[in-house]
Design a protein around this motif. Structure first.
Motif, short mmCIF file in Angstrom:
data_model
loop_
_atom_site.label_atom_id
_atom_site.label_comp_id
_atom_site.label_asym_id
_atom_site.label_seq_id
_atom_site.Cartn_x
_atom_site.Cartn_y
_atom_site.Cartn_z
N GLU A 151 78.91 16.84 42.05
CA GLU A 151 78.27 17.06 40.75
C GLU A 151 77.32 18.25 40.80
O GLU A 151 77.29 19.08 39.89
CB GLU A 151 77.52 15.80 40.31
CG GLU A 151 76.97 15.92 38.90
CD GLU A 151 76.28 14.65 38.44
OE1 GLU A 151 76.24 14.42 37.22
OE2 GLU A 151 75.76 13.90 39.30
N LYS A 152 76.57 18.36 41.92
CA LYS A 152 75.58 19.43 42.05
C LYS A 152 76.24 20.81 42.04
O LYS A 152 75.82 21.69 41.29
CB LYS A 152 74.79 19.23 43.35
CG LYS A 152 73.64 20.20 43.52
CD LYS A 152 72.86 19.91 44.79
CE LYS A 152 71.72 20.90 44.98
NZ LYS A 152 70.96 20.65 46.23
N LYS A 153 77.30 20.97 42.85
CA LYS A 153 77.89 22.32 42.95
C LYS A 153 78.77 22.65 41.74
O LYS A 153 78.80 23.80 41.28
CB LYS A 153 78.69 22.47 44.25
CG LYS A 153 79.91 21.60 44.38
CD LYS A 153 80.55 21.79 45.75
CE LYS A 153 81.76 20.88 45.94
NZ LYS A 153 82.32 21.00 47.30
N LEU A 154 79.45 21.64 41.18
CA LEU A 154 80.31 21.91 40.03
C LEU A 154 79.49 22.13 38.76
O LEU A 154 79.91 22.89 37.88
CB LEU A 154 81.29 20.75 39.81
CG LEU A 154 82.37 20.57 40.89
CD1 LEU A 154 83.24 19.37 40.61
CD2 LEU A 154 83.22 21.81 41.03
N ASP A 155 78.35 21.51 38.69
CA ASP A 155 77.49 21.69 37.53
C ASP A 155 76.88 23.09 37.51
O ASP A 155 76.75 23.71 36.45
CB ASP A 155 76.37 20.64 37.54
CG ASP A 155 75.50 20.71 36.29
OD1 ASP A 155 76.08 20.64 35.19
OD2 ASP A 155 74.27 20.86 36.41
N LYS A 156 76.56 23.62 38.68
CA LYS A 156 75.87 24.92 38.77
C LYS A 156 76.81 26.12 38.73
O LYS A 156 76.43 27.20 38.29
CB LYS A 156 75.04 24.98 40.05
CG LYS A 156 73.78 24.14 40.02
CD LYS A 156 72.97 24.34 41.29
CE LYS A 156 71.65 23.58 41.25
NZ LYS A 156 70.86 23.79 42.49
N LYS A 190 79.13 29.23 38.30
CA LYS A 190 79.40 30.13 37.17
C LYS A 190 80.67 30.95 37.39
O LYS A 190 81.29 31.42 36.43
CB LYS A 190 78.22 31.10 36.98
CG LYS A 190 76.90 30.42 36.65
CD LYS A 190 76.90 29.78 35.29
CE LYS A 190 75.52 29.19 34.97
NZ LYS A 190 75.55 28.39 33.73
N LYS A 210 77.36 12.92 44.40
CA LYS A 210 76.26 13.84 44.10
C LYS A 210 76.53 15.27 44.56
O LYS A 210 76.21 16.23 43.87
CB LYS A 210 74.96 13.32 44.72
CG LYS A 210 74.45 12.02 44.11
CD LYS A 210 74.09 12.19 42.65
CE LYS A 210 73.57 10.90 42.04
NZ LYS A 210 73.37 11.03 40.57
N PHE A 269 83.57 17.93 34.41
CA PHE A 269 82.20 18.07 34.92
C PHE A 269 81.35 18.93 34.00
O PHE A 269 80.16 18.67 33.82
CB PHE A 269 82.21 18.66 36.33
CG PHE A 269 82.37 17.64 37.42
CD1 PHE A 269 81.29 17.20 38.16
CD2 PHE A 269 83.62 17.10 37.71
CE1 PHE A 269 81.43 16.25 39.16
CE2 PHE A 269 83.78 16.16 38.71
CZ PHE A 269 82.68 15.72 39.44
N LYS A 270 81.95 19.97 33.44
CA LYS A 270 81.20 20.89 32.57
C LYS A 270 81.11 20.38 31.13
O LYS A 270 80.37 20.96 30.32
CB LYS A 270 81.87 22.27 32.57
CG LYS A 270 81.82 23.02 33.89
CD LYS A 270 80.45 23.60 34.15
CE LYS A 270 80.43 24.52 35.35
NZ LYS A 270 79.07 25.02 35.65
N LYS A 320 82.68 12.07 39.76
CA LYS A 320 81.37 12.47 39.22
C LYS A 320 80.23 11.66 39.82
O LYS A 320 79.06 12.05 39.73
CB LYS A 320 81.36 12.34 37.70
CG LYS A 320 80.27 13.18 37.04
CD LYS A 320 80.56 13.54 35.61
CE LYS A 320 79.54 14.56 35.10
NZ LYS A 320 79.76 14.94 33.71
N ASN A 345 83.28 20.79 28.87
CA ASN A 345 83.66 21.99 28.11
C ASN A 345 85.17 22.12 28.17
O ASN A 345 85.75 22.14 29.26
CB ASN A 345 82.97 23.21 28.73
CG ASN A 345 83.18 24.48 27.93
OD1 ASN A 345 84.20 24.67 27.26
ND2 ASN A 345 82.22 25.38 27.99
#
Length: 252
Positions: A89-94, A96, A86, A121-122, A83, A124
Motif C-alpha cells: 500500500e505504501k509504495k503503490l500509493d506514492k 508516480k 502495508k 490502489f489509486k 491492500k 483511479n
C-alpha cells in the motif's frame, strides 16, 4: 531518434514505449531518467519482466513490485487482501512513475494485472491508475512465455487493451553505440528483422572456415544445453590434476 530526444519525451510526463535495437542505449536513457526523477524526489518504481533484467537496472521484478506473483487473474477478494499488506500500500500509493524494462517478455495477462492493481490502489480508472508508465524493450527479441495453445496475439503486451488505452508515445532509438562496424550493424539489423539481403547472406557465407588469428579461444554458441554440456565436459577432461569437490551451504 537520438537519446536526448527520447529523454525529453520522458521528462514531458507522457506514457512512453522506449525501444530500438541492442546497443542503442535504452538502459542508458532509462538510467538518465531515473536519476532525473530521484533528484526531484518524484517516486519512481524501477522494474523488469525478469529477475536478471531487473538486476541490470537495480530494480525488482514487476511481479514482486505489484504483488501479482505468478497469478493469471485477480479477484476482488484478492485485491482487498493485497491492500492489507502495508508495504504494498505504501509504495503503490506514492508511486508516480512506473518503469517496466524488457517488456517483450511480459505476458499481456501480467500487464493487465498490473493495471488492475494500480487502478484499485489509486482508486483511479485511468490506465495504470493515472501514473506515468514507461515500457522499455525490443519486441524483436525474446517473446513472452505462454501456453502452447496461445497465439502471439494473446501473449504480447502491446496487444493488450491496457497498452492501447495508455497510448504510449514511441521513442525509437536509432543511433548505434555498441558496434562501430557499419557492415556488421547492417547484418545484425537485417537478422533482427528477419529480412536478410542476398549481399549480406553472401558476406556471411564468405566467413565460413575462417581461421581466428588471435590465440584466444573463440566463444561458441549453441541453442541447446545438451551441446554446451558436452563441450564443457570435453574441455574439463583436458585439464590435468585431480578434481576437488566443495559442498555449498545456503540459507534464507
Amino acid at each position: 531518434m537520438k537519446q536526448e530526444q527520447a529523454l525529453a519525451f520522458l521528462k514531458s510526463g507522457k506514457n512512453i514505449f522506449l525501444t530500438g535495437s541492442a546497443g542503442t542505449g535504452k538502459t542508458y536513457v532509462l538510467n538518465q531518467y531515473i536519476t532525473y526523477l530521484k533528484e526531484r524526489k518524484i517516486p519512481v518504481a524501477v522494474t523488469a519482466s525478469t529477475g536478471i533484467a531487473a538486476t541490470h537496472i537495480n530494480g525488482m521484478t514487476i511481479h514482486a513490485w505489484a504483488g501479482i506473483g505468478i497469478k493469471d487473474h485477480l479477484t476482488t477478494a484478492q485485491l482487498r487482501n493485497l491492500k492489507t499488506k502495508k508495504y504494498l500500500e505504501k509504495k503503490l500509493d506514492k508511486v508516480k512513475v512506473l518503469i517496466i524494462d524488457e517488456i517483450s517478455m511480459l505476458h499481456q495477462k501480467q500487464l493487465d494485472l498490473v493495471d488492475q492493481v494500480l487502478k484499485y490502489f489509486k482508486m483511479n480508472q485511468l490506465p495504470f491508475g493515472g501514473i506515468q508508465i514507461v515500457f522499455c524493450g525490443d519486441f524483436f527479441q525474446l517473446p513472452p512465455i505462454g501456453n502452447q495453445e496461445e497465439s502471439s496475439k494473446q501473449k504480447f503486451a502491446f496487444m493488450s487493451p491496457v497498452w492501447v488505452n495508455a497510448e504510449p508515445t514511441i521513442c525509437y532509438l536509432t543511433q548505434q553505440y555498441r558496434q562501430s562496424n557499419d557492415g556488421l550493424n547492417t547484418i545484425l539489423n537485417e537478422i533482427r528483422s528477419g529480412r536478410i539481403s542476398e549481399m549480406r547472406y553472401l558476406n556471411l557465407k564468405d566467413t565460413i572456415g575462417q581461421k581466428i588469428k588471435s590465440k584466444v579461444e573463440p566463444t561458441r554458441l549453441f541453442t541447446h544445453n545438451y551441446d554446451v554440456d558436452n563441450i564443457n565436459q570435453e574441455e574439463l577432461k583436458k585439464i590435468s590434476g585431480k578434481s576437488k569437490h566443495y559442498n555449498a551451504e545456503t540459507k534464507g
